[in-house]
Scaffold this motif. Structure first.
Motif, PDB file in Angstrom:
ATOM      1  N   MET A 276       0.821  -1.208   0.000  1.00 31.00           N
ATOM      2  CA  MET A 276       0.000   0.000   0.000  1.00 31.00           C
ATOM      3  C   MET A 276       0.856   1.259   0.000  1.00 31.00           C
ATOM      4  O   MET A 276       0.496   2.250  -0.644  1.00 31.00           O
ATOM      5  CB  MET A 276      -0.958  -0.004   1.196  1.00 31.00           C
ATOM      6  CG  MET A 276      -2.050  -1.053   1.097  1.00 31.00           C
ATOM      7  SD  MET A 276      -3.012  -0.981  -0.434  1.00 31.00           S
ATOM      8  CE  MET A 276      -3.675   0.666  -0.382  1.00 31.00           C
ATOM      9  N   LEU A 277       1.968   1.245   0.706  1.00 32.44           N
ATOM     10  CA  LEU A 277       2.856   2.408   0.673  1.00 32.44           C
ATOM     11  C   LEU A 277       3.407   2.633  -0.732  1.00 32.44           C
ATOM     12  O   LEU A 277       3.518   3.770  -1.184  1.00 32.44           O
ATOM     13  CB  LEU A 277       4.003   2.230   1.672  1.00 32.44           C
ATOM     14  CG  LEU A 277       3.616   2.336   3.150  1.00 32.44           C
ATOM     15  CD1 LEU A 277       4.804   2.014   4.043  1.00 32.44           C
ATOM     16  CD2 LEU A 277       3.067   3.713   3.468  1.00 32.44           C
ATOM     17  N   LEU A 278       3.724   1.540  -1.416  1.00 33.51           N
ATOM     18  CA  LEU A 278       4.190   1.645  -2.799  1.00 33.51           C
ATOM     19  C   LEU A 278       3.112   2.259  -3.683  1.00 33.51           C
ATOM     20  O   LEU A 278       3.375   3.179  -4.455  1.00 33.51           O
ATOM     21  CB  LEU A 278       4.583   0.261  -3.327  1.00 33.51           C
ATOM     22  CG  LEU A 278       4.990   0.203  -4.792  1.00 33.51           C
ATOM     23  CD1 LEU A 278       6.419   0.687  -4.954  1.00 33.51           C
ATOM     24  CD2 LEU A 278       4.848  -1.196  -5.325  1.00 33.51           C
ATOM     25  N   LEU A 279       1.882   1.744  -3.553  1.00 37.12           N
ATOM     26  CA  LEU A 279       0.781   2.282  -4.363  1.00 37.12           C
ATOM     27  C   LEU A 279       0.508   3.742  -4.030  1.00 37.12           C
ATOM     28  O   LEU A 279       0.288   4.561  -4.927  1.00 37.12           O
ATOM     29  CB  LEU A 279      -0.495   1.466  -4.154  1.00 37.12           C
ATOM     30  CG  LEU A 279      -0.552   0.075  -4.780  1.00 37.12           C
ATOM     31  CD1 LEU A 279      -1.895  -0.575  -4.489  1.00 37.12           C
ATOM     32  CD2 LEU A 279      -0.309   0.126  -6.274  1.00 37.12           C
ATOM     33  N   LYS A 280       0.500   4.059  -2.748  1.00 34.73           N
ATOM     34  CA  LYS A 280       0.192   5.439  -2.342  1.00 34.73           C
ATOM     35  C   LYS A 280       1.228   6.404  -2.903  1.00 34.73           C
ATOM     36  O   LYS A 280       0.887   7.486  -3.381  1.00 34.73           O
ATOM     37  CB  LYS A 280       0.135   5.543  -0.817  1.00 34.73           C
ATOM     38  CG  LYS A 280      -0.304   6.901  -0.329  1.00 34.73           C
ATOM     39  CD  LYS A 280      -0.505   6.915   1.172  1.00 34.73           C
ATOM     40  CE  LYS A 280      -1.091   8.255   1.595  1.00 34.73           C
ATOM     41  NZ  LYS A 280      -1.414   8.274   3.012  1.00 34.73           N
ATOM     42  N   LYS A 281       2.487   5.991  -2.854  1.00 32.94           N
ATOM     43  CA  LYS A 281       3.558   6.861  -3.338  1.00 32.94           C
ATOM     44  C   LYS A 281       3.514   6.979  -4.864  1.00 32.94           C
ATOM     45  O   LYS A 281       3.547   8.080  -5.414  1.00 32.94           O
ATOM     46  CB  LYS A 281       4.917   6.313  -2.903  1.00 32.94           C
ATOM     47  CG  LYS A 281       6.089   7.192  -3.292  1.00 32.94           C
ATOM     48  CD  LYS A 281       7.403   6.550  -2.927  1.00 32.94           C
ATOM     49  CE  LYS A 281       7.762   5.617  -4.056  1.00 32.94           C
ATOM     50  NZ  LYS A 281       9.087   5.093  -4.064  1.00 32.94           N
ATOM     51  N   ASP A 282       3.416   5.855  -5.557  1.00 32.30           N
ATOM     52  CA  ASP A 282       3.492   5.862  -7.017  1.00 32.30           C
ATOM     53  C   ASP A 282       2.220   6.377  -7.682  1.00 32.30           C
ATOM     54  O   ASP A 282       2.279   6.989  -8.746  1.00 32.30           O
ATOM     55  CB  ASP A 282       3.814   4.464  -7.543  1.00 32.30           C
ATOM     56  CG  ASP A 282       5.245   4.048  -7.229  1.00 32.30           C
ATOM     57  OD1 ASP A 282       6.038   4.916  -6.808  1.00 32.30           O
ATOM     58  OD2 ASP A 282       5.568   2.867  -7.402  1.00 32.30           O
ATOM     59  N   LEU A 283       1.071   6.116  -7.079  1.00 35.14           N
ATOM     60  CA  LEU A 283      -0.194   6.526  -7.690  1.00 35.14           C
ATOM     61  C   LEU A 283      -0.767   7.792  -7.072  1.00 35.14           C
ATOM     62  O   LEU A 283      -1.804   8.272  -7.529  1.00 35.14           O
ATOM     63  CB  LEU A 283      -1.233   5.402  -7.566  1.00 35.14           C
ATOM     64  CG  LEU A 283      -0.867   4.050  -8.168  1.00 35.14           C
ATOM     65  CD1 LEU A 283      -1.984   3.051  -7.934  1.00 35.14           C
ATOM     66  CD2 LEU A 283      -0.556   4.166  -9.645  1.00 35.14           C
ATOM     67  N   THR A 284      -0.112   8.312  -6.060  1.00 38.13           N
ATOM     68  CA  THR A 284      -0.595   9.470  -5.301  1.00 38.13           C
ATOM     69  C   THR A 284      -2.069   9.299  -4.917  1.00 38.13           C
ATOM     70  O   THR A 284      -2.939  10.059  -5.331  1.00 38.13           O
ATOM     71  CB  THR A 284      -0.377  10.802  -6.067  1.00 38.13           C
ATOM     72  OG1 THR A 284      -1.041  10.731  -7.324  1.00 38.13           O
ATOM     73  CG2 THR A 284       1.084  11.107  -6.270  1.00 38.13           C
ATOM     74  N   LEU A 285      -2.311   8.259  -4.121  1.00 40.74           N
ATOM     75  CA  LEU A 285      -3.673   7.969  -3.671  1.00 40.74           C
ATOM     76  C   LEU A 285      -4.084   8.956  -2.588  1.00 40.74           C
ATOM     77  O   LEU A 285      -3.276   9.349  -1.752  1.00 40.74           O
ATOM     78  CB  LEU A 285      -3.747   6.550  -3.090  1.00 40.74           C
ATOM     79  CG  LEU A 285      -3.416   5.383  -4.013  1.00 40.74           C
ATOM     80  CD1 LEU A 285      -3.428   4.088  -3.215  1.00 40.74           C
ATOM     81  CD2 LEU A 285      -4.397   5.303  -5.156  1.00 40.74           C
ATOM     82  N   ASP A 286      -5.369   9.339  -2.603  1.00 37.85           N
ATOM     83  CA  ASP A 286      -5.873  10.112  -1.470  1.00 37.85           C
ATOM     84  C   ASP A 286      -6.274   9.129  -0.365  1.00 37.85           C
ATOM     85  O   ASP A 286      -6.214   7.909  -0.551  1.00 37.85           O
ATOM     86  CB  ASP A 286      -7.033  11.019  -1.888  1.00 37.85           C
ATOM     87  CG  ASP A 286      -8.245  10.267  -2.410  1.00 37.85           C
ATOM     88  OD1 ASP A 286      -8.498   9.139  -1.949  1.00 37.85           O
ATOM     89  OD2 ASP A 286      -8.959  10.820  -3.276  1.00 37.85           O
ATOM     90  N   GLU A 287      -6.663   9.652   0.787  1.00 42.10           N
ATOM     91  CA  GLU A 287      -6.942   8.779   1.940  1.00 42.10           C
ATOM     92  C   GLU A 287      -8.108   7.832   1.684  1.00 42.10           C
ATOM     93  O   GLU A 287      -8.075   6.677   2.088  1.00 42.10           O
ATOM     94  CB  GLU A 287      -7.210   9.625   3.195  1.00 42.10           C
ATOM     95  CG  GLU A 287      -5.964  10.237   3.796  1.00 42.10           C
ATOM     96  CD  GLU A 287      -4.921   9.192   4.167  1.00 42.10           C
ATOM     97  OE1 GLU A 287      -5.246   8.202   4.834  1.00 42.10           O
ATOM     98  OE2 GLU A 287      -3.744   9.386   3.794  1.00 42.10           O
ATOM     99  N   LEU A 288      -9.149   8.313   1.016  1.00 45.69           N
ATOM    100  CA  LEU A 288     -10.310   7.463   0.740  1.00 45.69           C
ATOM    101  C   LEU A 288      -9.920   6.299  -0.177  1.00 45.69           C
ATOM    102  O   LEU A 288     -10.291   5.149   0.075  1.00 45.69           O
ATOM    103  CB  LEU A 288     -11.439   8.284   0.117  1.00 45.69           C
ATOM    104  CG  LEU A 288     -12.744   7.547  -0.152  1.00 45.69           C
ATOM    105  CD1 LEU A 288     -13.319   7.012   1.157  1.00 45.69           C
ATOM    106  CD2 LEU A 288     -13.745   8.463  -0.824  1.00 45.69           C
ATOM    107  N   GLN A 289      -9.177   6.599  -1.232  1.00 45.59           N
ATOM    108  CA  GLN A 289      -8.707   5.547  -2.137  1.00 45.59           C
ATOM    109  C   GLN A 289      -7.806   4.563  -1.382  1.00 45.59           C
ATOM    110  O   GLN A 289      -7.937   3.344  -1.544  1.00 45.59           O
ATOM    111  CB  GLN A 289      -7.910   6.156  -3.303  1.00 45.59           C
ATOM    112  CG  GLN A 289      -8.733   6.911  -4.307  1.00 45.59           C
ATOM    113  CD  GLN A 289      -7.850   7.591  -5.332  1.00 45.59           C
ATOM    114  OE1 GLN A 289      -6.814   8.166  -4.985  1.00 45.59           O
ATOM    115  NE2 GLN A 289      -8.265   7.550  -6.592  1.00 45.59           N
TER     116      GLN A 289
END
Length: 164
Positions: free
Chosen positions: A65-78
């Motif tokens: 999830m940290l990888l996805l959040k960093k690479d995809l710039t996820l917001d908190e809801l996503q």
């Protein structure tokens, strides 16, 4: 008579000593014939507890999830929605792998779970994030191939050195 007592004492003493040497004494020290003189420190591998399994699963999911959040710039809801989906499917996969289905059935079910999870994840992403996600999927197998190729090249180099 005195010499008989001394001989009897030495015979008894040597018998006790040899008994203790092979681990028959109360202390458990000494050599045991059953394991060729090696101390009995080897333990059978124990199954991980459910808490350890859950901890390992959460660590892996957190890293993903940290990888996805960093690479995809996820917001908190996503982030929360995708994490819940990944966690649920991870548990389903663990249950599937422990089931008594044939390998072919497990593979088919595993593919089904992964496809469903991917569709759900893509549903939470915007078009720009979807493109980045597809690139991540392509890069991930490439990294594994590069690691395997690097290991193969290292082993070939070692073989070449040993032949010289």
């Amino acid at each position: 008579m005195k010499s008989l007592k001394i001989i009897l004492f030495f015979v008894l003493f040597s018998a006790v000593q040899s008994h203790a040497q092979y681990g028959y004494g109360n202390s458990g020290m000494g050599m045991n014939r059953t394991n060729n003189g090696m101390p009995n420190t080897q333990q059978t591998p124990k199954e991980p507890t459910p808490e350890e399994i859950e901890k390992n699963r959460n660590e892996k999911i957190q890293g993903y999830m940290l990888l996805l959040k960093k690479d995809l710039t996820l917001d908190e809801l996503q982030y929360i929605a995708i994490k819940n989906e990944v966690t649920t499917n991870s548990k389903r996969i663990d249950i599937l792998l422990k089931s008594e289905l044939s390998d072919e059935e497990k593979n088919n079910e595993l593919k089904s779970i992964q496809e469903k999870m991917e569709k759900t994840i893509l549903g939470y992403l915007n078009p720009d994030q979807k493109e980045k996600y597809q690139l991540l999927k392509i890069q991930k197998p490439d990294k594994k191939k590069k690691k395997n190729q690097g290991k193969a090249e290292q082993s070939e180099a070692k073989e070449n050195e040993s032949e010289k």
